[in-house]
Design a protein around this motif. Structure first.
Motif, PDB file in Angstrom:
ATOM      1  N   ASN A 107       0.668  -1.309   0.033  1.00  0.00           N
ATOM      2  CA  ASN A 107       0.088  -0.139  -0.169  1.00  0.00           C
ATOM      3  C   ASN A 107       0.758   1.130   0.140  1.00  0.00           C
ATOM      4  O   ASN A 107       0.561   2.108  -0.859  1.00  0.00           O
ATOM      5  CB  ASN A 107      -0.862   0.052   1.228  1.00  0.00           C
ATOM      6  N   ILE A 108       1.966   1.415   0.698  1.00  0.00           N
ATOM      7  CA  ILE A 108       2.848   2.454   1.003  1.00  0.00           C
ATOM      8  C   ILE A 108       3.429   2.703  -0.459  1.00  0.00           C
ATOM      9  O   ILE A 108       3.499   3.601  -0.982  1.00  0.00           O
ATOM     10  CB  ILE A 108       3.544   2.410   2.073  1.00  0.00           C
ATOM     11  N   GLY A 109       3.880   1.362  -0.963  1.00  0.00           N
ATOM     12  CA  GLY A 109       4.662   1.480  -2.328  1.00  0.00           C
ATOM     13  C   GLY A 109       3.650   2.214  -3.467  1.00  0.00           C
ATOM     14  O   GLY A 109       4.098   2.896  -4.169  1.00  0.00           O
ATOM     15  N   ASP A 110       2.329   1.685  -3.308  1.00  0.00           N
ATOM     16  CA  ASP A 110       1.449   2.077  -4.219  1.00  0.00           C
ATOM     17  C   ASP A 110       1.385   3.593  -4.150  1.00  0.00           C
ATOM     18  O   ASP A 110       1.042   4.326  -5.195  1.00  0.00           O
ATOM     19  CB  ASP A 110      -0.004   1.388  -4.052  1.00  0.00           C
ATOM     20  N   HIS A 111       1.286   4.060  -2.896  1.00  0.00           N
ATOM     21  CA  HIS A 111       1.095   5.495  -2.839  1.00  0.00           C
ATOM     22  C   HIS A 111       2.230   6.364  -3.357  1.00  0.00           C
ATOM     23  O   HIS A 111       2.006   7.374  -4.034  1.00  0.00           O
ATOM     24  CB  HIS A 111       0.855   5.907  -1.309  1.00  0.00           C
ATOM     25  N   ILE A 112       3.479   5.869  -2.967  1.00  0.00           N
ATOM     26  CA  ILE A 112       4.569   6.535  -3.707  1.00  0.00           C
ATOM     27  C   ILE A 112       4.569   6.416  -4.970  1.00  0.00           C
ATOM     28  O   ILE A 112       4.921   7.275  -5.806  1.00  0.00           O
ATOM     29  CB  ILE A 112       5.783   6.037  -2.942  1.00  0.00           C
ATOM     30  N   SER A 113       4.102   5.222  -5.661  1.00  0.00           N
ATOM     31  CA  SER A 113       4.154   5.029  -7.208  1.00  0.00           C
ATOM     32  C   SER A 113       3.157   6.117  -7.956  1.00  0.00           C
ATOM     33  O   SER A 113       3.518   6.364  -8.945  1.00  0.00           O
ATOM     34  CB  SER A 113       4.182   3.788  -7.563  1.00  0.00           C
ATOM     35  N   ARG A 114       2.131   6.724  -6.961  1.00  0.00           N
ATOM     36  CA  ARG A 114       1.317   7.503  -7.531  1.00  0.00           C
ATOM     37  C   ARG A 114       2.044   8.888  -8.124  1.00  0.00           C
ATOM     38  O   ARG A 114       1.728   9.596  -8.907  1.00  0.00           O
ATOM     39  CB  ARG A 114       0.098   7.655  -6.688  1.00  0.00           C
ATOM     40  N   TYR A 115       3.016   9.124  -7.414  1.00  0.00           N
ATOM     41  CA  TYR A 115       3.663  10.410  -7.592  1.00  0.00           C
ATOM     42  C   TYR A 115       5.094  10.173  -8.264  1.00  0.00           C
ATOM     43  O   TYR A 115       5.492  11.010  -8.928  1.00  0.00           O
ATOM     44  CB  TYR A 115       4.132  11.121  -6.219  1.00  0.00           C
ATOM     45  N   PHE A 116       5.398   9.003  -8.063  1.00  0.00           N
ATOM     46  CA  PHE A 116       6.679   8.482  -8.905  1.00  0.00           C
ATOM     47  C   PHE A 116       6.586   7.056  -9.580  1.00  0.00           C
ATOM     48  O   PHE A 116       6.881   6.380  -8.782  1.00  0.00           O
ATOM     49  CB  PHE A 116       8.109   8.653  -7.919  1.00  0.00           C
ATOM     50  N   PRO A 117       6.103   7.233 -10.736  1.00  0.00           N
ATOM     51  CA  PRO A 117       5.588   5.884 -11.277  1.00  0.00           C
ATOM     52  C   PRO A 117       6.704   4.738 -11.269  1.00  0.00           C
ATOM     53  O   PRO A 117       6.289   3.510 -11.228  1.00  0.00           O
ATOM     54  CB  PRO A 117       4.929   6.133 -12.862  1.00  0.00           C
ATOM     55  N   GLN A 118       8.065   5.186 -11.290  1.00  0.00           N
ATOM     56  CA  GLN A 118       9.130   4.038 -11.463  1.00  0.00           C
ATOM     57  C   GLN A 118       9.304   3.656 -10.055  1.00  0.00           C
ATOM     58  O   GLN A 118      10.345   2.779  -9.941  1.00  0.00           O
ATOM     59  CB  GLN A 118      10.287   4.645 -12.175  1.00  0.00           C
ATOM     60  N   ALA A 119       8.616   4.230  -9.032  1.00  0.00           N
ATOM     61  CA  ALA A 119       9.271   3.690  -7.782  1.00  0.00           C
ATOM     62  C   ALA A 119       9.247   2.207  -7.391  1.00  0.00           C
ATOM     63  O   ALA A 119       8.355   1.510  -7.871  1.00  0.00           O
ATOM     64  CB  ALA A 119       8.275   4.442  -6.720  1.00  0.00           C
ATOM     65  N   PRO A 120      10.374   1.760  -6.971  1.00  0.00           N
ATOM     66  CA  PRO A 120      10.427   0.308  -6.338  1.00  0.00           C
ATOM     67  C   PRO A 120      10.168   0.096  -4.879  1.00  0.00           C
ATOM     68  O   PRO A 120      10.141   1.321  -4.234  1.00  0.00           O
ATOM     69  CB  PRO A 120      12.093   0.082  -6.688  1.00  0.00           C
ATOM     70  N   ILE A 121       9.959  -1.106  -4.578  1.00  0.00           N
ATOM     71  CA  ILE A 121      10.109  -1.482  -3.138  1.00  0.00           C
ATOM     72  C   ILE A 121      11.512  -2.489  -2.870  1.00  0.00           C
ATOM     73  O   ILE A 121      11.371  -3.188  -3.768  1.00  0.00           O
ATOM     74  CB  ILE A 121       8.789  -2.181  -2.825  1.00  0.00           C
ATOM     75  N   LEU A 122      12.181  -1.764  -2.167  1.00  0.00           N
ATOM     76  CA  LEU A 122      13.453  -2.675  -1.397  1.00  0.00           C
ATOM     77  C   LEU A 122      12.875  -3.323  -0.213  1.00  0.00           C
ATOM     78  O   LEU A 122      12.737  -2.750   0.660  1.00  0.00           O
ATOM     79  CB  LEU A 122      14.610  -1.886  -1.446  1.00  0.00           C
ATOM     80  N   LEU A 123      12.994  -4.849  -0.559  1.00  0.00           N
ATOM     81  CA  LEU A 123      12.790  -5.574   0.786  1.00  0.00           C
ATOM     82  C   LEU A 123      13.941  -6.192   1.420  1.00  0.00           C
ATOM     83  O   LEU A 123      14.776  -6.708   0.712  1.00  0.00           O
ATOM     84  CB  LEU A 123      11.854  -6.904   0.430  1.00  0.00           C
ATOM     85  N   LEU A 124      14.128  -5.846   2.695  1.00  0.00           N
ATOM     86  CA  LEU A 124      15.465  -6.388   3.193  1.00  0.00           C
ATOM     87  C   LEU A 124      15.513  -8.136   3.188  1.00  0.00           C
ATOM     88  O   LEU A 124      14.561  -8.597   3.393  1.00  0.00           O
ATOM     89  CB  LEU A 124      15.627  -6.136   4.780  1.00  0.00           C
ATOM     90  N   ASN A 125      16.798  -8.358   2.493  1.00  0.00           N
ATOM     91  CA  ASN A 125      16.687  -9.857   2.701  1.00  0.00           C
ATOM     92  C   ASN A 125      17.786 -10.449   3.713  1.00  0.00           C
ATOM     93  O   ASN A 125      19.011 -10.234   3.902  1.00  0.00           O
ATOM     94  CB  ASN A 125      17.708 -10.283   1.268  1.00  0.00           C
ATOM     95  N   ASN A 126      16.967 -10.961   4.787  1.00  0.00           N
ATOM     96  CA  ASN A 126      17.950 -11.005   6.013  1.00  0.00           C
ATOM     97  C   ASN A 126      18.946 -12.333   5.953  1.00  0.00           C
ATOM     98  O   ASN A 126      19.978 -12.455   6.489  1.00  0.00           O
ATOM     99  CB  ASN A 126      16.905 -11.484   7.168  1.00  0.00           C
TER     100      ASN A 126
END
Lengths: 208, 304
Positions: A107-126
């Motif tokens: 949801n937060i990623g979606d929100h950010i991509s509304r303003y910056f369509p190329q926005a990625p999500i980076l997920l920590l790989n433990n």
């Protein structure tokens, strides 16, 4: 550029932006944490998103809107003067072996991509983060996720992929040093700031 | 809850211990008394006492307490061998003890042997169905396995019996929030406010949840609870003051084009008051961020 081609984009993250986010998740080992990526489309190559900085956001109740809204306004406001903006989202799950992107992160990623369509999500790989102290891991300890043509978040590259690049090849070595010297104790996030405004989420002294 | 004075004392003592200035036993006792989680330091220094026969026997009967404390800290740090050795010593000394039985179950849990741990806890509960710690372990185990709905189920059952356990209500609320089940989270905070009406923390959390759900009615209610938070903290809650500004802006947007009565709901003077208080606070404590704050508040006003 169409949003369907996010999978073709490259994301180049600077050492400081990268290390700050990982240290933040180490500061709060037992909690989910998040942060935002700051940057711009590269002026030399519009197929590259440059992530030059990052801001650690929260370590509690990530899914509540008010603190998120206010922090996004303040962060945008701060970086706009430098010609930069929020270009993506970082998330670290609460559990070590949880490799799923949760609803809140999407949801937060979606929100950010509304303003910056190329926005990625980076997920920590433990797993990769854990292996850092033992091995010679050169690739980022984060998993790159982008939105595909049907607007779903999907993982790019099986092993973190070559689409997410560390700007400085030494980033993981420096990160390992910082982990050994317990530098994560010094990271301040927006949560800390809202509890005590003298604490600065820009973390000015962190890399001195 | 740990008070400021207690925390200062703890941190001073911790500093002293970490720098070899002695007071290790006092520190370990304080950690136990305050029930704080400092596992790495407890493990390091507790183990150094246990490994020194002279220091260890000087503790007298407290020796066993320390074995227990170190065992738990070791499990938290994934030093499972250390934990196992401590528990072995305790088992030898107290072969029939249920308290040692709990530690053994905890070790199974730390090893990720979920089924065995579950069995051990179930049998402990048969002996003592009202053991709160074990009920909570079952919740924690569900969480550790990534089964939040099972954790919710356990917590709800637990709360039917132990209705006055604030921490459990709060835990339940936070799990609901993480699953974005805001209505259920709101219910938990309502319970907490009813039982502890003077704690600002719950008013604030409730307001945040209401704001997140959204809609005019919820926003107006959220603003009331932010106001209560400000009242209860003597005006010292940055989060609540910002909340008032966010609510003002959101309410104004929703009531745009409505009749005058609805428009009055936005109560712009309340938003201005909160903004002034925030600017005063930032000017005093974080002058470098004052401009940032002011323009953020301005953008909230313009959008409303």
């Amino acid at each position: 550029m169409g949003t369907g081609s996010n999978g073709e984009l490259k994301y180049e993250i600077s050492q400081n932006a990268y290390i700050k986010l990982v240290l933040h998740s180490l500061r709060h080992k037992t909690a989910a944490v998040n942060g935002v990526l700051i940057g711009r489309i590269s002026p030399k190559d519009d197929g590259v998103v440059e992530i030059s900085d990052s801001v650690p956001l929260f370590h509690s109740n990530l899914a509540l809107l008010p603190p998120l809204e206010i922090s996004l306004i303040m962060i945008e406001e701060h970086y706009v003067a430098q010609g930069l903006s929020i270009v993506g989202y970082f998330h670290a799950n609460e559990r070590f072996d949880d490799v799923e992107l949760c609803g809140v992160a999407k949801n937060i990623g979606d929100h950010i991509s509304r303003y910056f369509p190329q926005a990625p999500i980076l997920l920590l790989n433990n797993k990769k983060l854990e292996a850092l102290s033992k091995g010679k891991e050169r690739s980022p300890v984060m998993q790159l996720c982008v939105k595909d043509a049907s607007k779903n978040w999907r993982v790019v590259g099986a092993d973190g992929g070559s689409k997410l690049l560390l700007k400085e090849p030494s980033a993981n070595v420096v990160l390992s040093d910082y982990i050994t010297s317990e530098k994560w104790k010094d990271v301040t996030d927006v949560d800390d700031h809202l509890d005590d405004v003298t604490k600065d989420w820009l973390n000015p002294g962190l890399f001195n | 809850m740990v008070t400021k004075t207690e925390e200062t004392e703890l941190n001073q003592l911790e500093n002293q211990v970490e720098n070899g200035g002695g007071g290790v036993w006092e520190y370990l006792s304080l950690v136990r008394k305050l029930k704080v989680r400092r596992s790495e330091i407890v493990l390091k220094h507790g183990l150094s006492i246990l490994n020194d026969p002279g220091k260890r026997s000087a503790l007298g009967p407290d020796e066993w307490t320390l074995y227990e404390q170190v065992a738990i800290a070791a499990m938290d740090c994934q030093s499972l061998n250390v934990a196992q050795n401590c528990i072995k010593v305790l088992k030898k000394k107290f072969p029939e003890s249920k308290r040692v039985g709990k530690l053994e179950a905890l070790l199974l849990e730390a090893k990720g042997m979920w089924e065995e741990a579950e069995k051990a806890y179930t049998s402990l509960l048969e002996d003592n169905p009202l053991d709160q710690v074990i009920h909570k372990r079952k919740v924690a185990m569900a969480k550790a396995q990534g089964k939040p709905s099972l954790a919710i189920e356990h917590l709800n059952k637990y709360l039917e019996v132990f209705m006055a356990d604030h921490d459990a209500w709060r835990e339940l609320a936070e799990i609901y929030v993480s699953l974005q089940m805001y209505k259920q989270a709101a219910f938990c905070y309502e319970e907490l406010i009813l039982t502890q009406p003077t704690l600002p923390l719950y008013h604030l959390a409730y307001a945040d949840v209401l704001y997140t759900i959204g809609g005019l009615e919820n926003l107006i209610a959220a603003r009331k609870y932010y106001a209560a938070t400000i009242d209860l903290t003597g005006g010292k809650s940055t989060r609540a003051l910002l909340g008032i500004c966010l609510c003002g802006s959101a309410i104004a947007q929703l009531s745009k084009g409505r009749n005058k009565e609805d428009k009055d709901m936005a109560a712009p003077e309340l938003q201005s008051l909160a903004a002034t208080a925030l600017e005063r606070e930032y000017k005093q404590k974080a002058p470098a961020k004052l401009n940032l704050l002011s323009s953020a508040l301005r953008s909230l006003k313009i959008s409303s």
